[in-house]
Design a protein around this motif. Structure first.
Motif, PDB file in Angstrom:
ATOM      1  N   ALA A  44       3.666  17.152 -18.682  1.00 18.05           N
ATOM      2  CA  ALA A  44       3.819  15.730 -18.201  1.00 18.05           C
ATOM      3  C   ALA A  44       2.568  15.627 -17.340  1.00 18.05           C
ATOM      4  O   ALA A  44       1.814  16.324 -16.574  1.00 18.05           O
ATOM      5  N   SER A  45       2.200  14.271 -17.114  1.00 19.50           N
ATOM      6  CA  SER A  45       1.165  13.742 -16.300  1.00 19.50           C
ATOM      7  C   SER A  45       1.295  14.179 -14.620  1.00 19.50           C
ATOM      8  O   SER A  45       2.360  14.073 -14.247  1.00 19.50           O
ATOM      9  N   GLU A  46       0.031  14.860 -14.317  1.00 18.96           N
ATOM     10  CA  GLU A  46       0.039  14.963 -12.796  1.00 18.96           C
ATOM     11  C   GLU A  46      -0.302  13.612 -11.912  1.00 18.96           C
ATOM     12  O   GLU A  46      -0.435  12.768 -12.549  1.00 18.96           O
ATOM     13  N   SER A  47       0.087  13.953 -10.822  1.00 19.64           N
ATOM     14  CA  SER A  47      -0.104  12.819  -9.942  1.00 19.64           C
ATOM     15  C   SER A  47      -1.605  12.668  -9.825  1.00 19.64           C
ATOM     16  O   SER A  47      -2.351  13.696  -9.680  1.00 19.64           O
ATOM     17  N   ALA A  48      -1.972  11.594  -9.985  1.00 23.66           N
ATOM     18  CA  ALA A  48      -3.409  11.032  -9.762  1.00 23.66           C
ATOM     19  C   ALA A  48      -3.779  10.027  -8.953  1.00 23.66           C
ATOM     20  O   ALA A  48      -3.285   8.851  -9.036  1.00 23.66           O
ATOM     21  N   ILE A  49      -4.405  10.434  -7.886  1.00 22.74           N
ATOM     22  CA  ILE A  49      -4.718   9.450  -6.894  1.00 22.74           C
ATOM     23  C   ILE A  49      -6.005   9.325  -6.496  1.00 22.74           C
ATOM     24  O   ILE A  49      -6.653   9.973  -5.624  1.00 22.74           O
ATOM     25  N   PRO A  50      -6.904   8.278  -7.424  1.00 24.85           N
ATOM     26  CA  PRO A  50      -8.316   8.447  -7.106  1.00 24.85           C
ATOM     27  C   PRO A  50      -8.475   7.574  -5.744  1.00 24.85           C
ATOM     28  O   PRO A  50      -7.867   7.131  -5.279  1.00 24.85           O
ATOM     29  N   ASN A  51      -9.594   8.166  -4.837  1.00 26.82           N
ATOM     30  CA  ASN A  51      -9.882   7.546  -3.688  1.00 26.82           C
ATOM     31  C   ASN A  51     -11.186   7.568  -3.424  1.00 26.82           C
ATOM     32  O   ASN A  51     -12.130   7.759  -4.016  1.00 26.82           O
ATOM     33  N   LYS A  52     -11.601   7.147  -2.178  1.00 31.11           N
ATOM     34  CA  LYS A  52     -12.892   7.154  -1.692  1.00 31.11           C
ATOM     35  C   LYS A  52     -13.426   8.827  -1.605  1.00 31.11           C
ATOM     36  O   LYS A  52     -12.973   9.528  -1.174  1.00 31.11           O
ATOM     37  N   ILE A  53     -14.992   8.771  -1.668  1.00 32.13           N
ATOM     38  CA  ILE A  53     -15.597   9.896  -1.709  1.00 32.13           C
ATOM     39  C   ILE A  53     -16.248  10.200  -0.487  1.00 32.13           C
ATOM     40  O   ILE A  53     -16.489   9.081   0.102  1.00 32.13           O
ATOM     41  N   THR A  84       0.876  -0.987   0.081  1.00 29.12           N
ATOM     42  CA  THR A  84      -0.006   0.033  -0.004  1.00 29.12           C
ATOM     43  C   THR A  84       0.840   1.201  -0.012  1.00 29.12           C
ATOM     44  O   THR A  84       2.135   1.207   0.401  1.00 29.12           O
ATOM     45  N   GLY A  85       0.434   2.341  -0.561  1.00 25.61           N
ATOM     46  CA  GLY A  85       0.953   3.548  -0.473  1.00 25.61           C
ATOM     47  C   GLY A  85       1.281   4.050  -2.073  1.00 25.61           C
ATOM     48  O   GLY A  85       0.816   3.584  -2.867  1.00 25.61           O
ATOM     49  N   GLU A  86       2.025   5.242  -2.394  1.00 25.13           N
ATOM     50  CA  GLU A  86       2.275   5.665  -3.689  1.00 25.13           C
ATOM     51  C   GLU A  86       3.055   4.873  -4.408  1.00 25.13           C
ATOM     52  O   GLU A  86       4.190   4.420  -3.883  1.00 25.13           O
ATOM     53  N   HIS A  87       2.734   4.911  -5.761  1.00 23.65           N
ATOM     54  CA  HIS A  87       3.715   4.124  -6.716  1.00 23.65           C
ATOM     55  C   HIS A  87       3.704   4.700  -7.995  1.00 23.65           C
ATOM     56  O   HIS A  87       2.747   5.393  -8.391  1.00 23.65           O
ATOM     57  N   ASP A  88       4.915   4.524  -8.640  1.00 30.63           N
ATOM     58  CA  ASP A  88       5.021   5.307  -9.931  1.00 30.63           C
ATOM     59  C   ASP A  88       4.727   4.277 -10.899  1.00 30.63           C
ATOM     60  O   ASP A  88       5.465   3.321 -10.963  1.00 30.63           O
ATOM     61  N   VAL A  89       3.857   4.578 -11.880  1.00 31.35           N
ATOM     62  CA  VAL A  89       3.438   3.481 -12.907  1.00 31.35           C
ATOM     63  C   VAL A  89       3.666   4.079 -14.218  1.00 31.35           C
ATOM     64  O   VAL A  89       3.029   5.312 -14.587  1.00 31.35           O
ATOM     65  N   ALA A  90       4.610   3.500 -15.304  1.00 32.48           N
ATOM     66  CA  ALA A  90       4.755   4.181 -16.340  1.00 32.48           C
ATOM     67  C   ALA A  90       4.593   2.890 -17.487  1.00 32.48           C
ATOM     68  O   ALA A  90       4.799   1.689 -17.042  1.00 32.48           O
ATOM     69  N   VAL A  91       4.091   3.246 -18.770  1.00 32.79           N
ATOM     70  CA  VAL A  91       3.949   2.418 -19.863  1.00 32.79           C
ATOM     71  C   VAL A  91       4.765   2.868 -21.089  1.00 32.79           C
ATOM     72  O   VAL A  91       4.775   4.091 -21.488  1.00 32.79           O
ATOM     73  N   THR A  92       5.452   2.077 -21.591  1.00 32.18           N
ATOM     74  CA  THR A  92       6.213   2.446 -22.738  1.00 32.18           C
ATOM     75  C   THR A  92       6.060   1.267 -23.879  1.00 32.18           C
ATOM     76  O   THR A  92       5.719   0.126 -23.610  1.00 32.18           O
ATOM     77  N   VAL A 149       2.496   7.739 -14.386  1.00 37.88           N
ATOM     78  CA  VAL A 149       1.469   8.504 -13.344  1.00 37.88           C
ATOM     79  C   VAL A 149       1.789   8.119 -11.906  1.00 37.88           C
ATOM     80  O   VAL A 149       2.386   6.930 -11.704  1.00 37.88           O
ATOM     81  N   ARG A 150       1.513   8.953 -11.089  1.00 36.03           N
ATOM     82  CA  ARG A 150       1.752   8.396  -9.767  1.00 36.03           C
ATOM     83  C   ARG A 150       0.387   8.041  -9.286  1.00 36.03           C
ATOM     84  O   ARG A 150      -0.530   8.797  -9.122  1.00 36.03           O
ATOM     85  N   VAL A 151       0.282   6.904  -8.533  1.00 36.50           N
ATOM     86  CA  VAL A 151      -1.090   6.252  -7.975  1.00 36.50           C
ATOM     87  C   VAL A 151      -0.730   5.970  -6.551  1.00 36.50           C
ATOM     88  O   VAL A 151       0.242   5.658  -5.957  1.00 36.50           O
ATOM     89  N   GLN A 152      -2.079   5.695  -5.874  1.00 34.82           N
ATOM     90  CA  GLN A 152      -2.179   5.206  -4.536  1.00 34.82           C
ATOM     91  C   GLN A 152      -2.676   3.822  -4.505  1.00 34.82           C
ATOM     92  O   GLN A 152      -3.692   3.665  -4.901  1.00 34.82           O
ATOM     93  N   ALA A 153      -1.901   2.693  -3.893  1.00 38.59           N
ATOM     94  CA  ALA A 153      -2.467   1.509  -3.809  1.00 38.59           C
ATOM     95  C   ALA A 153      -3.138   1.417  -2.361  1.00 38.59           C
ATOM     96  O   ALA A 153      -2.479   2.056  -1.320  1.00 38.59           O
ATOM     97  N   THR A 154      -4.181   0.915  -2.369  1.00 40.34           N
ATOM     98  CA  THR A 154      -5.030   1.184  -0.985  1.00 40.34           C
ATOM     99  C   THR A 154      -5.337  -0.314  -0.774  1.00 40.34           C
ATOM    100  O   THR A 154      -5.964  -1.103  -1.451  1.00 40.34           O
ATOM    101  N   SER A 155      -5.400  -0.909   0.561  1.00 37.24           N
ATOM    102  CA  SER A 155      -5.646  -2.090   0.826  1.00 37.24           C
ATOM    103  C   SER A 155      -7.139  -2.265   0.605  1.00 37.24           C
ATOM    104  O   SER A 155      -8.174  -1.470   1.142  1.00 37.24           O
ATOM    105  N   GLY A 156      -7.542  -3.464   0.052  1.00 37.17           N
ATOM    106  CA  GLY A 156      -8.877  -3.884  -0.172  1.00 37.17           C
ATOM    107  C   GLY A 156      -9.356  -3.230  -1.465  1.00 37.17           C
ATOM    108  O   GLY A 156     -10.573  -3.135  -1.898  1.00 37.17           O
ATOM    109  N   TYR A 157      -8.412  -2.637  -2.443  1.00 40.51           N
ATOM    110  CA  TYR A 157      -8.874  -2.048  -3.484  1.00 40.51           C
ATOM    111  C   TYR A 157      -8.327  -2.354  -4.833  1.00 40.51           C
ATOM    112  O   TYR A 157      -6.945  -2.346  -4.549  1.00 40.51           O
ATOM    113  N   LYS A 158      -8.666  -2.395  -5.807  1.00 35.28           N
ATOM    114  CA  LYS A 158      -7.614  -2.533  -7.094  1.00 35.28           C
ATOM    115  C   LYS A 158      -7.797  -1.117  -7.958  1.00 35.28           C
ATOM    116  O   LYS A 158      -8.993  -0.820  -8.004  1.00 35.28           O
TER     117      LYS A 158
END
Length: 203
Positions: free
Chosen positions: A194-203, A151-159, A168-177
C-alpha cells in the motif's frame, strides 16, 4: 573606544550578517528536493544521467527533467516521465513497476508556491476522468482541483472502473498547491504494498 570605530564595526557586522543571509538564501533557492521510491528497486536517471538507486532522497538543481527508472528485476518494465523540481521544495515519486505499463502504478507529488495564501490540492490521473475522493468524500473527476482547502493532512484517493484504486496521505499548506499525479494499474495486477504517507514539503 572611538565612536566612529564603534559605528563602523556595527555597520560592518550588520553588512556581513545580511550578506551571509542573502548568500545562504540564494543557495537554498538554487536547490530542490527529490525523493524517489520504487518496487522493485531501480536505478534512477535524470536527463539520462545516473544519479542513484531507489530508495533515494537528495537535492538537485530546480528545473524540468525526464526521470527514468530501470528496475533491477528484468521481468518488469522501466518507467519514465517528466518532472518539475521547484526551488526549495520537495518532489516525491513512487512507482510500482509491473510486467507492462498497464500493470504498473504510482504517483508523483509536487509542491508549487502560489501567489495567494490559500492551500490547494490538484489531482490528475491516468486514466483520465477517474473519480477523486478526498477524506472519504467524492469530489469530482480528474483533472480536479480543490481550492482553498483546509490546511493539514488529507487522504486523497483515485478510482476508475477496471483499475485498482490508489490513495495517498498529503499535507495541504497555506500558500502552496500540491499536485498529485496518479497512474492506476488494471484490476488483477499482482498485489503491491500500500502507498505510504507522502508529504512533500519545503527543504
Amino acid at each position: 573606544m572611538n565612536k566612529k570605530l564603534v559605528v563602523f564595526i556595527v555597520v560592518l557586522t550588520v553588512g556581513l550578517l545580511f550578506g551571509g543571509y542573502t548568500f545562504f538564501s540564494s543557495r537554498s533557492s538554487r536547490v530542490s528536493g527529490l525523493k524517489v521510491a520504487s518496487l522493485p528497486n531501480a536505478s534512477i536517471f535524470l536527463d539520462e544521467k545516473l544519479i542513484g538507486k531507489t530508495p533515494y532522497e537528495d537535492k538537485q538543481p530546480p528545473g524540468e527533467y525526464v526521470l527514468k527508472l530501470i528496475a533491477d528485476d528484468p521481468s518488469v518494465v522501466s518507467w519514465q516521465g517528466k518532472v518539475i523540481l521547484y526551488p526549495s521544495l520537495m518532489t516525491y515519486i513512487k512507482r510500482e513497476l509491473g510486467g507492462s505499463e498497464l500493470t504498473s502504478a504510482g504517483e508523483i507529488l509536487t509542491l508549487e508556491r502560489l501567489t495567494g495564501p490559500e492551500a490547494q490540492i490538484a489531482v490528475i490521473s491516468y486514466p483520465d476522468a477517474s473519480t477523486v475522493i478526498i477524506d472519504g468524500q467524492e469530489k469530482g473527476s480528474t483533472p480536479y482541483i480543490a481550492r482553498e482547502i483546509l490546511t493539514g493532512e488529507h487522504d486523497v484517493a483515485v478510482t476508475s472502473p477496471g483499475f485498482a484504486q490508489r490513495s495517498v496521505r498529503v499535507q495541504a499548506t497555506s500558500g502552496y498547491k500540491l499536485t498529485a499525479n496518479f497512474q492506476l494499474a488494471l484490476v488483477g495486477s499482482p498485489p503491491v504494498v500500500a502507498s505510504e504517507s507522502a508529504i512533500p514539503n519545503k527543504i
